[in-house]
Design an enzyme around this catalytic site. Structure first.
Site, PDB file in Angstrom:
ATOM      1  N   SER A  14       0.835  -1.214   0.000  1.00 38.64           N
ATOM      2  CA  SER A  14       0.000   0.000   0.000  1.00 38.64           C
ATOM      3  C   SER A  14       0.864   1.256   0.000  1.00 38.64           C
ATOM      4  O   SER A  14       0.589   2.218  -0.736  1.00 38.64           O
ATOM      5  CB  SER A  14      -0.892   0.022   1.243  1.00 38.64           C
ATOM      6  OG  SER A  14      -1.838  -1.010   1.171  1.00 38.64           O
ATOM      7  N   GLY A  85      -5.813  -3.637  -7.973  1.00 38.81           N
ATOM      8  CA  GLY A  85      -6.982  -2.804  -7.670  1.00 38.81           C
ATOM      9  C   GLY A  85      -6.562  -1.473  -7.073  1.00 38.81           C
ATOM     10  O   GLY A  85      -7.175  -0.431  -7.352  1.00 38.81           O
ATOM     11  N   SER A 157     -13.475   1.049   2.803  1.00 42.23           N
ATOM     12  CA  SER A 157     -12.438   0.676   1.842  1.00 42.23           C
ATOM     13  C   SER A 157     -11.423   1.798   1.731  1.00 42.23           C
ATOM     14  O   SER A 157     -11.773   2.940   1.406  1.00 42.23           O
ATOM     15  CB  SER A 157     -13.065   0.399   0.469  1.00 42.23           C
ATOM     16  OG  SER A 157     -12.113   0.612  -0.557  1.00 42.23           O
ATOM     17  N   ASP A 307      -6.918  -8.072   4.429  1.00 47.80           N
ATOM     18  CA  ASP A 307      -6.047  -8.920   3.604  1.00 47.80           C
ATOM     19  C   ASP A 307      -5.515 -10.134   4.361  1.00 47.80           C
ATOM     20  O   ASP A 307      -4.882 -11.010   3.769  1.00 47.80           O
ATOM     21  CB  ASP A 307      -4.865  -8.100   3.068  1.00 47.80           C
ATOM     22  CG  ASP A 307      -5.314  -7.077   2.023  1.00 47.80           C
ATOM     23  OD1 ASP A 307      -6.405  -7.252   1.453  1.00 47.80           O
ATOM     24  OD2 ASP A 307      -4.579  -6.102   1.799  1.00 47.80           O
ATOM     25  N   LYS A 334     -12.336  -9.373  -4.059  1.00 45.73           N
ATOM     26  CA  LYS A 334     -10.879  -9.179  -4.007  1.00 45.73           C
ATOM     27  C   LYS A 334     -10.261  -9.809  -5.264  1.00 45.73           C
ATOM     28  O   LYS A 334     -10.949 -10.015  -6.247  1.00 45.73           O
ATOM     29  CB  LYS A 334     -10.329  -9.787  -2.721  1.00 45.73           C
ATOM     30  CG  LYS A 334     -10.721  -8.987  -1.481  1.00 45.73           C
ATOM     31  CD  LYS A 334     -10.039  -7.628  -1.499  1.00 45.73           C
ATOM     32  CE  LYS A 334     -10.504  -6.755  -0.346  1.00 45.73           C
ATOM     33  NZ  LYS A 334     -10.040  -5.378  -0.483  1.00 45.73           N
ATOM     34  N   ARG A 338     -12.553 -14.562  -2.772  1.00 45.10           N
ATOM     35  CA  ARG A 338     -11.774 -15.138  -1.662  1.00 45.10           C
ATOM     36  C   ARG A 338     -12.655 -15.832  -0.643  1.00 45.10           C
ATOM     37  O   ARG A 338     -12.208 -16.767   0.023  1.00 45.10           O
ATOM     38  CB  ARG A 338     -11.006 -14.038  -0.932  1.00 45.10           C
ATOM     39  CG  ARG A 338      -9.612 -13.923  -1.398  1.00 45.10           C
ATOM     40  CD  ARG A 338      -8.805 -12.930  -0.596  1.00 45.10           C
ATOM     41  NE  ARG A 338      -7.690 -12.531  -1.427  1.00 45.10           N
ATOM     42  CZ  ARG A 338      -6.999 -11.432  -1.297  1.00 45.10           C
ATOM     43  NH1 ARG A 338      -7.284 -10.585  -0.341  1.00 45.10           N
ATOM     44  NH2 ARG A 338      -5.999 -11.177  -2.117  1.00 45.10           N
ATOM     45  N   ARG A 380      -2.795 -14.221  -2.177  1.00 42.83           N
ATOM     46  CA  ARG A 380      -2.964 -14.456  -0.735  1.00 42.83           C
ATOM     47  C   ARG A 380      -3.521 -15.854  -0.448  1.00 42.83           C
ATOM     48  O   ARG A 380      -3.235 -16.433   0.597  1.00 42.83           O
ATOM     49  CB  ARG A 380      -3.823 -13.362  -0.109  1.00 42.83           C
ATOM     50  CG  ARG A 380      -3.190 -11.981  -0.267  1.00 42.83           C
ATOM     51  CD  ARG A 380      -3.693 -10.979   0.725  1.00 42.83           C
ATOM     52  NE  ARG A 380      -3.413  -9.630   0.264  1.00 42.83           N
ATOM     53  CZ  ARG A 380      -2.261  -8.993   0.411  1.00 42.83           C
ATOM     54  NH1 ARG A 380      -1.243  -9.591   1.015  1.00 42.83           N
ATOM     55  NH2 ARG A 380      -2.090  -7.772  -0.042  1.00 42.83           N
TER      56      ARG A 380
HETATM   57  C1  S3P Z   1      -5.564  -1.437  -0.109  1.00 36.88           C
HETATM   58  C2  S3P Z   1      -6.789  -1.497   0.468  1.00 36.88           C
HETATM   59  C3  S3P Z   1      -7.544  -2.745   0.665  1.00 36.88           C
HETATM   60  C4  S3P Z   1      -6.687  -3.982   0.481  1.00 36.88           C
HETATM   61  C5  S3P Z   1      -5.735  -3.893  -0.664  1.00 36.88           C
HETATM   62  C6  S3P Z   1      -4.858  -2.655  -0.547  1.00 36.88           C
HETATM   63  C7  S3P Z   1      -4.917  -0.125  -0.250  1.00 36.88           C
HETATM   64  O1  S3P Z   1      -8.611  -2.758  -0.245  1.00 36.88           O
HETATM   65  O2  S3P Z   1      -7.488  -5.138   0.341  1.00 36.88           O
HETATM   66  O3  S3P Z   1      -4.910  -5.032  -0.718  1.00 36.88           O
HETATM   67  O4  S3P Z   1      -3.695  -0.061  -0.485  1.00 36.88           O
HETATM   68  O5  S3P Z   1      -5.611   0.894  -0.110  1.00 36.88           O
HETATM   69  P1  S3P Z   1     -10.007  -2.063   0.174  1.00 36.88           P
HETATM   70  O6  S3P Z   1      -9.666  -0.881   0.980  1.00 36.88           O
HETATM   71  O7  S3P Z   1     -10.702  -1.692  -1.079  1.00 36.88           O
HETATM   72  O8  S3P Z   1     -10.720  -3.111   0.989  1.00 36.88           O
END
Ligand code: S3P
Length: 423
Positions: A14, A85, A157, A307, A334, A338, A380
């Site tokens: 992140s 994503g 999120s 996660d 995800k 998952r 994962r």
């Molecule tokens: C992330 C937020 C999470 C997480 C992803 C990384 C991020 O997703 O699952 O692996 O870096 O902001 P969500 O916030 O959409 O759940």
């Protein structure tokens, strides 16, 4: 088997994405040490190069240099976000404040992931979308002058929240967001504060951002990824003896929910040598094996361990009693479904697991796990079942272990390196 030694895990995914995105927005050269160099990080680097940033190759162990131009440049081609994503949703926020059109796509898994959750509020701010295939990618965004936004997110999120905050940055407007429950990771807020933006959280959960800052070139050291460390923590807990140290891991409280759950289950993970680097708490995680009992993980905890559920579910399958994960419907969207695949694969290796509505139930047993795991390319899932495969006598065949490279290059080697035969 015993665990031993002191290891490091790759840089936080992140924070690496965010550092690359902010580096592309700064005018001048920034340096990112300890960055993740995995496939997902490369996806961010690739699309940001198309948008005008100069980024040195992402090589394990080397500092990344990134030269931004203050603004993004109109891309000549489609932006392929691969499996990521985070790249897609955060980039859409950044693009919303730019007056040109850009088309985003991704791999098979990413194309099925929901994007309306960000295009709806970005449309309210003034961005326009076309060529959208249902709820997913590919899609074309045309940004421009934006309006301020006050938005209640339908799901908690960090990707939605960060997308909207970044739209506020490039559109130079106030943004306030609210999450329904729990607190998702706050790396974007911390970075924005470091750049002088006013980001305040009120008691009722609203996060208010005003564009009072400026993204200047920076030097940042990325901590180890707690989500990657979680797999090694799980392997240490399931071992028969020894102690494992995972050095310099991010211990931001919005990321360490899994440690609190493991403590409730009977583990005693310790954090040693805590320091703060660039606004992020970092420390060593020290773990010893433990016999574990079931727990209930409630909805408000989910954003803080979203996660880590695959790993926690695998650990639950080796714990006494039935562990419940409440309201984990988000897991369906995800990198794979998952939720369905965790239950299906746990059963495939002889464990007891079931989905009821949006809840996941996992009942522990001492039975030796054996069977075939279908990952659908989800990193994962692959790593969680590799951890289960460390149980003595386990015979687990995982269809795709290479997908671990999405977030944890050299995962298999690292997992092997922490284990020694007990005498
Ligand atoms: C992330 C937020 C999470 C997480 C992803 C990384 C991020 O997703 O699952 O692996 O870096 O902001 P969500 O916030 O959409 O759940």
């Amino acid at each position: 088997m015993k665990v031993h030694g002191s290891v490091r895990v790759p840089g936080d995914k992140s924070i690496t994405h965010r550092a690359l995105l902010f580096g592309a927005l700064a005018r001048g050269q920034s340096f990112i040490g300890g960055a993740l160099t995995s496939l997902d990080a490369r996806s961010s680097a690739r699309v940001l190069r198309q948008l005008g940033a100069e980024i040195s190759p992402l090589r394990l162990g080397s500092v990344i240099g990134i030269t931004g131009r203050g603004r993004l440049r109109r891309p000549n081609d489609v932006l392929n976000c691969g499996n990521s994503g985070t790249t897609t949703r955060l980039l859409l926020g950044m693009l919303a404040g730019h007056r040109f059109a850009a088309t985003l796509t991704g791999d098979h898994s990413l194309r099925r992931r929901p994007m309306r959750r960000v295009t709806t509020p970005l449309t309210q701010m003034g961005a326009r979308f076309s060529a959208m295939r249902g709820d997913g990618l590919p899609l074309t965004i045309r940004g421009g002058a934006l309006r301020p936004l006050r938005y209640e997110q339908p799901v908690s999120s960090a990707q939605i929240k960060s997308c909207l905050l970044l739209a506020g940055v490039t559109g130079n407007v106030d943004v306030a967001v609210h999450e329904p429950f729990g607190r998702s990771r706050d790396h974007t807020e911390r970075l924005l504060r470091a750049f002088g933006y006013r980001v305040e959280e009120s008691a009722d959960g609203w996060i208010d951002m005003s564009p009072t800052g400026r993204i200047e070139p920076f030097e940042l050291q990325v901590p180890g990824d707690p989500s990657s460390a979680a797999f090694l923590v799980g392997a240490a807990l399931l071992a028969e003896g020894g102690e494992l140290r995972i050095a310099s891991v991010g211990i931001n409280p919005t990321r360490t929910g899994f440690l609190a759950v493991l403590e409730r289950m009977g583990a005693s993970p310790r954090v040693e040598a805590p320091v703060t680097e660039f606004g992020e708490p970092v420390g060593d995680l020290v773990v010893t094996p433990a016999s574990l009992r079931a727990t209930e993980v409630v909805a408000g905890e989910i954003p803080g361990l979203i996660d880590e559920i695959p790993l926690l579910a695998v650990v639950a399958s080796r714990s006494e009693g039935t562990t419940v994960f409440r309201d984990v419907g988000e897991l369906r969207v995800k990198e794979s479904d998952r939720l369905g695949l965790m239950a299906e694969n746990l059963r495939a290796v002889g464990a007891v697991a079931e989905v009821q509505g949006d809840d996941l139930f996992v009942t522990g047993s001492g039975r030796t796990p054996s069977g075939k795991v279908r990952t659908a390319g989800d990193h994962r899932l692959a790593m969680a079942f590799a951890v289960l495969g460390t149980v003595p006598g386990a015979r687990i065949a995982i269809d795709d272990m290479r997908c671990a490279d999405v977030s944890f290059p050299r995962f298999r080697e690292t997992l092997a390196s922490i284990r020694v035969r007990s005498r």
